[in-house]
Design an enzyme around this catalytic site. Structure first.
Site, PDB file in Angstrom:
ATOM      1  NE  ARG A   1      -3.947  -2.117   0.341  1.00 38.29           N
ATOM      2  CZ  ARG A   1      -4.843  -2.631  -0.949  1.00 38.29           C
ATOM      3  NH1 ARG A   1      -3.786  -2.501  -2.607  1.00 38.29           N
ATOM      4  NH2 ARG A   1      -4.901  -3.777  -0.812  1.00 38.29           N
TER       5      ARG A   1
ATOM      6  CG  ASN B   1      -2.483  -3.364  -6.435  1.00 39.71           C
ATOM      7  OD1 ASN B   1      -1.084  -3.737  -5.929  1.00 39.71           O
ATOM      8  ND2 ASN B   1      -3.677  -2.743  -6.423  1.00 39.71           N
TER       9      ASN B   1
ATOM     10  CG  ASP C   1      -2.664  -7.888  -8.720  1.00 38.13           C
ATOM     11  OD1 ASP C   1      -3.255  -9.622  -9.148  1.00 38.13           O
ATOM     12  OD2 ASP C   1      -2.538  -7.772  -7.392  1.00 38.13           O
TER      13      ASP C   1
ATOM     14  CG  HIS D   1      -6.092  -9.981 -11.100  1.00 38.93           C
ATOM     15  ND1 HIS D   1      -5.878  -9.392 -10.633  1.00 38.93           N
ATOM     16  CD2 HIS D   1      -7.021 -10.551 -11.652  1.00 38.93           C
ATOM     17  CE1 HIS D   1      -7.025  -9.364 -10.051  1.00 38.93           C
ATOM     18  NE2 HIS D   1      -7.818  -9.942 -10.465  1.00 38.93           N
TER      19      HIS D   1
ATOM     20  CG  ASP E   1      -4.327 -11.125  -3.520  1.00 37.06           C
ATOM     21  OD1 ASP E   1      -3.630 -10.158  -3.739  1.00 37.06           O
ATOM     22  OD2 ASP E   1      -5.457 -11.647  -4.145  1.00 37.06           O
TER      23      ASP E   1
ATOM     24  CG  HIS F   1      -8.858  -3.266   2.289  1.00 39.64           C
ATOM     25  ND1 HIS F   1      -8.465  -1.990   0.394  1.00 39.64           N
ATOM     26  CD2 HIS F   1      -9.076  -4.309   1.144  1.00 39.64           C
ATOM     27  CE1 HIS F   1      -8.751  -2.605  -0.406  1.00 39.64           C
ATOM     28  NE2 HIS F   1      -8.420  -4.389   0.408  1.00 39.64           N
TER      29      HIS F   1
END
Lengths: 312, 445
Positions: free
Chosen positions: B76, B106, B163, B191, B317, B321
């Protein structure tokens, strides 16, 4: 039925539980026919309608039901989701609960939102329609309407649910309730408007409305939910009406006493012909009236127990 | 607080003795103690006497294996520090027995730019375990123009992926595969979810989604892309890695490609080996992941494919969050669950303890095979546990029963369905570059 805190879906209700609601609704139907159609059953209780998806009919029906039971009502509406507003659903719900609330009627565009809310609050939660998932009071009012119309139970009654089953919470709740009460349900739709793995549903399936019409006691017409992605799944809509619309010609081929139902709002000329919707077979107005009685029964059952009430 | 910049965490002057365990690496299993000096393994033998001043790490009853390598961690940073940072993610990794993480690109901004990649790589060098940034395949992960693959490669990037998004354009995929043939060790990681077929879906499309009224993401969204991609790989050559395989149908396609001699590898997550779409009936977005949890048959096919070696690696993975994003209805919550701290224990509890994978198969899938895929063998990851090799080691107690509580989480996110669930098998110590970063389940940095 004791110990039931929420009404989140028809899932989890067995036949006696459904019939309990319908019997209570019959008593409230009688109340609604009086000069003063109001009882003090929920005096001092507060019912909030939390509608995060556009709806007028269902919200008004719930609020009318609450007032006929002498409950206080509050209304919280917002276009779009909690995300769009920037507030988490949990925050929204906690804010409302802090106002002092006994029941929350929730309408939400996402499946399971009322289930999540039920895990966060002490108040009773009633699912007023969640995404494509369930609309349990609609199913109860449909069963109530049919039971009154038939004068008997629904056992053996042949109900054809026509149209956009895939996107329909009305169908998901309806199929469960109708089949629990002994009706034989047939889903009638093009393959693109049927739910995935439809063979796991307690219903027959056909793509041919014309072949089925003469067998039906009830033609239950669904709205084509063009705002979900039904339009992408269909050829031009005039073709839909030609193959699946309940036209006057089709209605004429139904059994003499067969009836037509629709959960509203109707798209006349796409799902059903105006002359059929307003014709002698139509139970559409009865459905709306039944809605108030059924929602009174639901609120009364969830809130009317002596455990929580000051004067119930 | 970030420490002052330094080239790489080293353990100069430190002597460690990992005593009493059973070593397992690609060469086999044996009872052995391991001596580590100045970051390097110096002796591996049964009954070693720790030299004076050596710190002894108790390995009684435990496995001593090459440090675990995660091919798929969302750390992140930059842009999502309220969910995780490189430091907290690497600490979670160390607690879970990982000595190396491949950080997914990402982020915001995404890792499609040499400056951003260099910053992440620098932060990764001082993190509790080693962090190696993956790079984007396309600029902005938009799927249309190639990112500066060669520049990123020169910064050490070996895994290229968009991804979170599928490289849906077959022409772009072809170009990436062909271009990376000039970059030895580079791999294009896909992905595989067709965006048109996955559409607005939020869970696996099947009997449960039908019942729950949650729009589905069908298995064919994955298999259609895998089938197409493998045809493209057959035409272009180049190395292709399938991220988080989830559908039984993908396994047959992988096997055929492997039999045809293509340079194709695949990974699966612990959750796709253990959980199914039925979990979504709770409407709890903890169970929302992309690709979605699928049916029992898919889950069992993942485990069988691991055992057969058709799927090479287990990757987490890990997708943190912040709690507020999971306080939403299922359809409105972001996909992803934590994985780093529980991966090996979940695999042990559900796959190894019941005898569906051998210990060596589990360690291979979590250490030396992913190390090879990500080009990290040269960095000393993935073993073997032998004199002269860099000391990246994990000590795992297969008998320990434990629960990960919210207070034991390394980062600010808590979105794991394995929280407060009893697990069998626990990482006891983690050694990264000769430094004991986790000792007796406690992070030391």
């Amino acid at each position: 039925m004791t110990g039931m805190r929420h009404l989140l879906g028809i899932t989890g209700l067995d036949r006696p539980a459904i019939e309990c609601y319908l019997d209570d609704a019959a008593a409230f139907w009688e109340v609604l026919g009086r000069d003063i159609p109001k009882v003090p059953a929920l005096r001092g209780r507060t019912v909030v309608t939390l509608f995060l998806e556009d709806s007028t009919r269902t919200r008004l029906s719930f609020e009318t039901a609450a007032r006929r039971l002498s409950a206080d009502t509050m209304s919280f509406q917002a276009r779009g989701s909690s995300v769009a507003k920037g507030e988490s659903l949990l925050d929204t719900v906690r804010t409302i609960e802090a106002l002092g609330v006994d029941a929350l009627v929730v309408r939400h565009p996402a499946a399971g939102a009322p289930h999540r809310i039920a895990g966060w609050v002490d108040a009773a939660v009633v699912n007023g329609g969640d995404g494509r998932h369930e609309h349990p009071t609609q199913a109860l009012l449909d069963c109530f309407t049919l039971r009154r119309h038939l004068g008997t139970g629904l056992d053996g009654c042949r109900i054809g649910i026509i149209g956009d089953v895939a996107h329909s919470r009305v169908a998901r709740s309806g199929v469960r309730a109708f089949s629990a009460l002994g009706a034989e349900v047939t889903l009638i739709a093009p393959p693109t408007l049927l739910p995935e793995r439809v063979e796991t549903w307690p219903a027959r399936v056909t793509h041919d409305l014309d072949a089925e019409l003469a067998e039906l006691d009830v033609a239950y017409v669904l709205r084509v939910q063009r705002e979900r992605d039904a339009a992408r799944r269909l050829p031009p809509l005039h073709e839909y009406y030609a193959r699946y619309g309940l036209t006057e010609a089709r209605a004429a081929r139904m059994k003499p006493h067969a009836v037509v139902m629709h959960p509203g709002p109707m798209i006349r000329g796409l799902e059903v012909a105006t002359t059929v919707a307003d014709g002698p077979r139509s139970l559409v107005r009865d459905q709306v009236r039944a809605g108030v009685a059924v929602r009174m029964a639901v609120l009364f059952r969830l809130l009317g127990s002596p455990a929580g009430g000051d004067d119930a | 607080m970030p420490e002052p910049p330094q080239p790489e965490a080293t353990a100069a002057g430190t002597v460690l003795c990992l005593r009493g365990g059973t070593v397992c690496d690609a060469t086999g299993e044996r009872r052995a103690d391991v001596l580590v000096r100045d970051g390097t393994i110096t002796e591996v033998a049964d009954g070693l006497t720790p030299p004076p001043g050596a710190r002894v790490l108790d390995c009684d009853g435990a496995w001593v294996v090459p440090g675990l390598v995660d091919l798929h961690a969302h750390l992140r940073e930059p842009g999502g520090e309220d969910a995780e940072t490189i430091e907290t993610g690497a600490r979670a990794g160390a607690l879970g027995g990982f000595s190396a993480l491949v950080a997914m690109p990402n982020t915001s901004p995404p890792l499609d730019d040499p400056a951003v990649v260099a910053a992440v790589a620098a932060a990764g060098r001082r993190a509790p375990c080693r962090v190696y940034p993956a790079g984007c395949v396309t600029r902005g992960r938009a799927g249309t123009e190639l990112a500066p693959l060669g520049e990123l490669y020169d910064l050490g990037v070996r895994v290229f992926t968009d991804d979170g998004a599928c490289v849906a354009d077959a022409g772009v995929l072809r170009a990436a595969l062909e271009y990376t043939r000039a970059l030895p060790g580079a791999v294009v990681a896909q992905h595989a979810e067709d965006p048109a077929l996955a559409a607005d879906g939020h869970m696996h499309e099947g009997a449960w989604s039908s019942r729950l009224g949650i729009p589905g993401r069908p298995a064919v969204a994955e298999t259609a892309v895998v089938a197409r991609d493998l045809e493209v790989v057959g035409h272009t050559g180049g190395r292709y890695h399938l991220l988080h395989c989830s559908a039984a149908g993908s396994v047959a396609l992988l096997r055929a490609a492997r039999d045809a001699g293509l340079a194709v590898t695949a990974e699966v997550t612990p959750h796709h080996c253990v959980l199914t779409d039925e979990c979504c009936a709770t409407f709890d977005p903890l169970y929302k992941v992309h690709p979605p949890l699928r049916e029992p048959g898919d889950r069992d096919a993942m485990v069988a494919a691991l055992a057969a070696g058709v799927i090479d690696a287990i990757a987490t993975d890990h997708a943190p969050h912040p709690p507020v994003t999971k306080e939403r209805p299922f359809e409105e919550a972001p996909p992803g669950m934590l994985g780093l701290q529980t991966a090996l224990a979940v695999v042990w509890t559900h796959l190894v303890a019941p005898g569906r994978l051998t210990p060596a198969q589990a360690f291979a899938a979590l250490s030396w095979r992913p190390a090879a895929i990500a080009g990290l063998t040269a960095e000393g990851h993935g073993g073997p546990v032998a004199p002269g090799r860099p000391a990246h080691l994990t000590v795992f107690d297969p008998q320990a029963r434990w629960r990960l509580g919210a207070d034991g989480l390394a980062g600010p996110s808590a979105n794991s369905p394995f929280l407060d669930v009893e697990l069998t098998g626990r990482v006891r110590h983690t050694v990264v570059g000769g430094e004991a970063v986790v000792v007796d389940h406690e992070a030391r940095r």
